[in-house]
Design a protein around this motif. Structure first.
Motif, PDB file in Angstrom:
ATOM      1  N   GLY A  35       0.818  -1.223  -0.121  1.00  0.00           N
ATOM      2  CA  GLY A  35      -0.005   0.125  -0.038  1.00  0.00           C
ATOM      3  C   GLY A  35       0.966   1.083   0.169  1.00  0.00           C
ATOM      4  N   ARG A  36       0.381   2.407   0.177  1.00  0.00           N
ATOM      5  CA  ARG A  36       0.749   3.773   0.136  1.00  0.00           C
ATOM      6  C   ARG A  36       1.796   3.871   1.475  1.00  0.00           C
ATOM      7  N   THR A  37       2.962   4.693   1.109  1.00  0.00           N
ATOM      8  CA  THR A  37       3.442   5.038   2.524  1.00  0.00           C
ATOM      9  C   THR A  37       2.718   5.729   3.581  1.00  0.00           C
ATOM     10  N   LYS A  38       2.088   6.716   2.909  1.00  0.00           N
ATOM     11  CA  LYS A  38       1.040   7.391   3.604  1.00  0.00           C
ATOM     12  C   LYS A  38       0.020   8.164   3.100  1.00  0.00           C
ATOM     13  N   LYS A  39      -0.895   8.910   3.612  1.00  0.00           N
ATOM     14  CA  LYS A  39      -1.727   9.416   2.772  1.00  0.00           C
ATOM     15  C   LYS A  39      -1.462  11.159   2.646  1.00  0.00           C
ATOM     16  N   VAL A  40      -1.519  11.566   1.676  1.00  0.00           N
ATOM     17  CA  VAL A  40      -0.922  12.968   1.360  1.00  0.00           C
ATOM     18  C   VAL A  40      -2.297  13.821   0.735  1.00  0.00           C
ATOM     19  N   ALA A  41      -3.076  14.402   1.622  1.00  0.00           N
ATOM     20  CA  ALA A  41      -4.184  15.110   0.820  1.00  0.00           C
ATOM     21  C   ALA A  41      -3.714  16.258  -0.117  1.00  0.00           C
ATOM     22  N   TRP A  42      -2.652  17.129   0.304  1.00  0.00           N
ATOM     23  CA  TRP A  42      -2.348  18.181  -0.697  1.00  0.00           C
ATOM     24  C   TRP A  42      -0.674  18.089  -0.892  1.00  0.00           C
ATOM     25  N   PRO A  43      -0.512  17.230  -1.630  1.00  0.00           N
ATOM     26  CA  PRO A  43       0.928  17.253  -2.412  1.00  0.00           C
ATOM     27  C   PRO A  43       1.487  18.268  -3.002  1.00  0.00           C
ATOM     28  N   MET A  44       2.147  19.338  -2.009  1.00  0.00           N
ATOM     29  CA  MET A  44       2.342  20.611  -2.792  1.00  0.00           C
ATOM     30  C   MET A  44       3.713  20.834  -3.547  1.00  0.00           C
ATOM     31  N   LYS A  45       3.955  21.475  -4.386  1.00  0.00           N
ATOM     32  CA  LYS A  45       5.112  21.604  -5.288  1.00  0.00           C
ATOM     33  C   LYS A  45       6.006  22.967  -4.287  1.00  0.00           C
ATOM     34  N   THR A  46       6.686  22.622  -3.658  1.00  0.00           N
ATOM     35  CA  THR A  46       7.405  23.716  -2.948  1.00  0.00           C
ATOM     36  C   THR A  46       8.546  24.261  -3.856  1.00  0.00           C
ATOM     37  N   GLU A  47       9.292  25.244  -3.412  1.00  0.00           N
ATOM     38  CA  GLU A  47      10.275  25.920  -4.298  1.00  0.00           C
ATOM     39  C   GLU A  47      11.386  25.159  -4.205  1.00  0.00           C
ATOM     40  N   ARG A  48      11.487  24.423  -3.003  1.00  0.00           N
ATOM     41  CA  ARG A  48      12.588  23.356  -2.704  1.00  0.00           C
ATOM     42  C   ARG A  48      12.593  22.091  -3.761  1.00  0.00           C
ATOM     43  N   LYS A  49      11.186  21.710  -3.943  1.00  0.00           N
ATOM     44  CA  LYS A  49      11.060  20.628  -4.856  1.00  0.00           C
ATOM     45  C   LYS A  49      11.465  21.022  -6.331  1.00  0.00           C
ATOM     46  N   LYS A  50      10.904  22.292  -6.673  1.00  0.00           N
ATOM     47  CA  LYS A  50      11.367  22.874  -7.986  1.00  0.00           C
ATOM     48  C   LYS A  50      12.950  22.892  -8.128  1.00  0.00           C
ATOM     49  N   GLU A  51      13.544  23.207  -7.050  1.00  0.00           N
ATOM     50  CA  GLU A  51      14.909  23.270  -7.346  1.00  0.00           C
ATOM     51  C   GLU A  51      15.378  21.930  -7.429  1.00  0.00           C
ATOM     52  N   LEU A  52      15.171  21.071  -6.781  1.00  0.00           N
ATOM     53  CA  LEU A  52      15.503  19.730  -6.803  1.00  0.00           C
ATOM     54  C   LEU A  52      15.280  18.971  -8.004  1.00  0.00           C
ATOM     55  N   PHE A  53      14.133  19.306  -8.768  1.00  0.00           N
ATOM     56  CA  PHE A  53      13.965  18.954 -10.241  1.00  0.00           C
ATOM     57  C   PHE A  53      14.513  19.294 -11.080  1.00  0.00           C
ATOM     58  N   LYS A  54      15.112  20.702 -11.010  1.00  0.00           N
ATOM     59  CA  LYS A  54      16.149  21.305 -12.014  1.00  0.00           C
ATOM     60  C   LYS A  54      17.685  20.584 -11.743  1.00  0.00           C
ATOM     61  N   GLN A  55      18.019  20.360 -10.585  1.00  0.00           N
ATOM     62  CA  GLN A  55      19.185  19.565 -10.135  1.00  0.00           C
ATOM     63  C   GLN A  55      19.270  18.063 -10.879  1.00  0.00           C
ATOM     64  N   LEU A  56      18.055  17.607 -10.558  1.00  0.00           N
ATOM     65  CA  LEU A  56      18.096  16.232 -11.078  1.00  0.00           C
ATOM     66  C   LEU A  56      18.106  16.100 -12.800  1.00  0.00           C
ATOM     67  N   THR A  57      17.167  17.010 -13.365  1.00  0.00           N
ATOM     68  CA  THR A  57      17.203  17.021 -14.881  1.00  0.00           C
ATOM     69  C   THR A  57      18.893  17.419 -15.393  1.00  0.00           C
ATOM     70  N   THR A  58      19.285  18.467 -14.811  1.00  0.00           N
ATOM     71  CA  THR A  58      20.835  18.619 -15.323  1.00  0.00           C
ATOM     72  C   THR A  58      21.564  17.502 -14.974  1.00  0.00           C
ATOM     73  N   SER A  59      21.539  16.738 -13.875  1.00  0.00           N
ATOM     74  CA  SER A  59      22.315  15.727 -13.548  1.00  0.00           C
ATOM     75  C   SER A  59      22.446  14.593 -14.364  1.00  0.00           C
TER      76      SER A  59
END
Length: 398
Positions: free
Chosen positions: A199-223
């Motif tokens: 099953g799921r790790t946990k229930k997350v009603a509002w999975p928010m895209k934070t500024e940190r998540k956006k920065e991590l996505f850019k780093q992952l894409t480049t890497s």
């Protein structure tokens, strides 16, 4: 040098999909960017193409979420390439056999060699409903990199140094039906890694895209994009070299379900591919350290242990013939149970002696049947009872 595995773990942290799904999706997707450019210098050759199928009950574990999270990273990395060439992978969604060969064949003609290819599809039934397609996957997984075939209707397909990875997901019930219906037998099953979650790790009603998540996505894409510059034959430290040799020579798994699936004969390949992937993703090195092999052992053995649960679901749906034959025969004994001699007579010649013993052991360990050696005036009597009727009093451990 960024640790792509740690970056990805932070990026996916706090979501509903299990961490095991995210880890394997990254391993299969990101190393697919490298393809055959990094190899392990074995006689038969080894490179990072992974066949991965996430397994969980329907709607239970956010399989598609983990799958498409990596797909989004790969798509952004590919779209950011200034000069796409044979080192840039092709993302494929729902291919037929002819379409897959056609896409790879045209790319081979354009670049002179075949770019890495990554199939990402969130329903295994969509891409494995053709036995000929399954056999093609088998050929591309184990071949020497070149593929040359001429068909009556589609013409000639020539691939050079191809590297194909597959990321998909399904339920235990479908996986069971695939064993027979789609020819998804020993050859193919052993080539796939099946991460499993209940099953799921946990229930997350509002999975928010934070500024940190956006920065991590850019780093992952480049890497991930930078991985295409890696090439060479991976060297191995003496420590992991000796440790893998000792493990390989002593490894044995007697579970009949894992033998039928072909896992036992392929697990060493999964370990080595993961160790290569760990070196590339954590340090961007073409050099295997002990930490890489240890991570590979931990992750691969975790999957092996969870395969008990996968095959337990399959067998309860009646898809492993030998397992179902023995289970049904034991169940026919009702609450009193059935003697071992009567059980063997009931099954007759349908299952060989070694297969019978292995299947009995698997069913006991899986708690599908219970065992008790009952004392009599003569020789003790070995009795088996189906789990539907509960355990014997003072049951002996499996």
């Amino acid at each position: 040098m960024p640790d792509i595995i740690d970056l990805h773990a932070e990026y996916t942290e706090g979501g509903e999909a299990p961490e095991i799904f995210h880890w394997w999706c990254l391993m299969g997707g990101a190393t697919g960017y490298v393809g055959r450019r990094v190899t392990l210098g074995l006689q038969y050759g080894l490179w990072n193409s992974h066949f991965i199928c996430l397994v969980a009950p329907s709607g239970a574990s956010r399989k598609s979420t983990a799958l498409f999270s990596v797909k989004k990273i790969l798509r952004a990395a590919i779209d950011g390439e200034e000069n796409p060439d044979a080192s840039v992978p092709i993302l494929i969604g729902e291919p037929t056999r002819a379409a897959l060969l056609g896409d790879l064949g045209r790319a081979t003609e354009e670049f002179g060699t075949t770019p890495p290819a990554i199939i990402i599809n969130d329903e295994a039934g969509n891409i494995f409903d053709d036995p000929k397609f399954v056999r093609l996957l088998d050929s591309l997984y184990t071949g020497d990199g070149d593929y040359d075939r001429t068909t009556e209707h589609s013409g000639r397909f020539e691939l050079k140094e191809q590297s194909l990875s597959v990321l998909t997901c399904t339920t235990p019930a479908w996986l069971g039906s695939a064993l027979e219906q789609y020819g998804f037998g020993e050859g193919t099953m052993g080539r796939f890694v099946f991460p499993y979650a209940e099953g799921r790790t946990k229930k997350v009603a509002w999975p928010m895209k934070t500024e940190r998540k956006k920065e991590l996505f850019k780093q992952l894409t480049t890497s991930v994009r930078e991985l295409r510059h890696m090439s060479g034959v991976m060297s191995v430290d003496k420590g992991p070299y000796k440790k893998f040799q000792a493990w390989y020579e002593s490894y044995e798994n007697n579970d009949p379900a894992l033998k039928v699936s072909g896992w036992e004969s392929r697990v060493h390949t999964h370990v080595l591919k993961c160790a290569m992937g760990s070196a590339m993703l954590r340090r961007q090195e073409v050099h295997m350290r002990m930490s890489d092999l240890e991570e590979a052992f931990e992750r691969t053995m975790e999957v092996e242990n969870l395969l008990w649960a996968v095959h337990q679901n399959i067998q309860m749906n009646g898809e492993l013939k030998e397992v179902k034959i023995v289970e049904t025969a034991v169940k026919s004994g009702g609450e009193p149970g059935i003697r071992l001699t009567a059980l063997r007579n009931k099954i007759g010649r349908r299952i060989g002696g070694r297969q019978f013993d292995d299947t009995i052991e698997h069913l006991r360990k899986s708690k599908v049947i219970h065992f008790q050696e009952q004392k009599t005036k003569g020789r003790p009597v070995k009795m088996y009872r189906h789990a539907d009727y509960g355990p014997f009093p003072k049951e002996e451990p499996a």
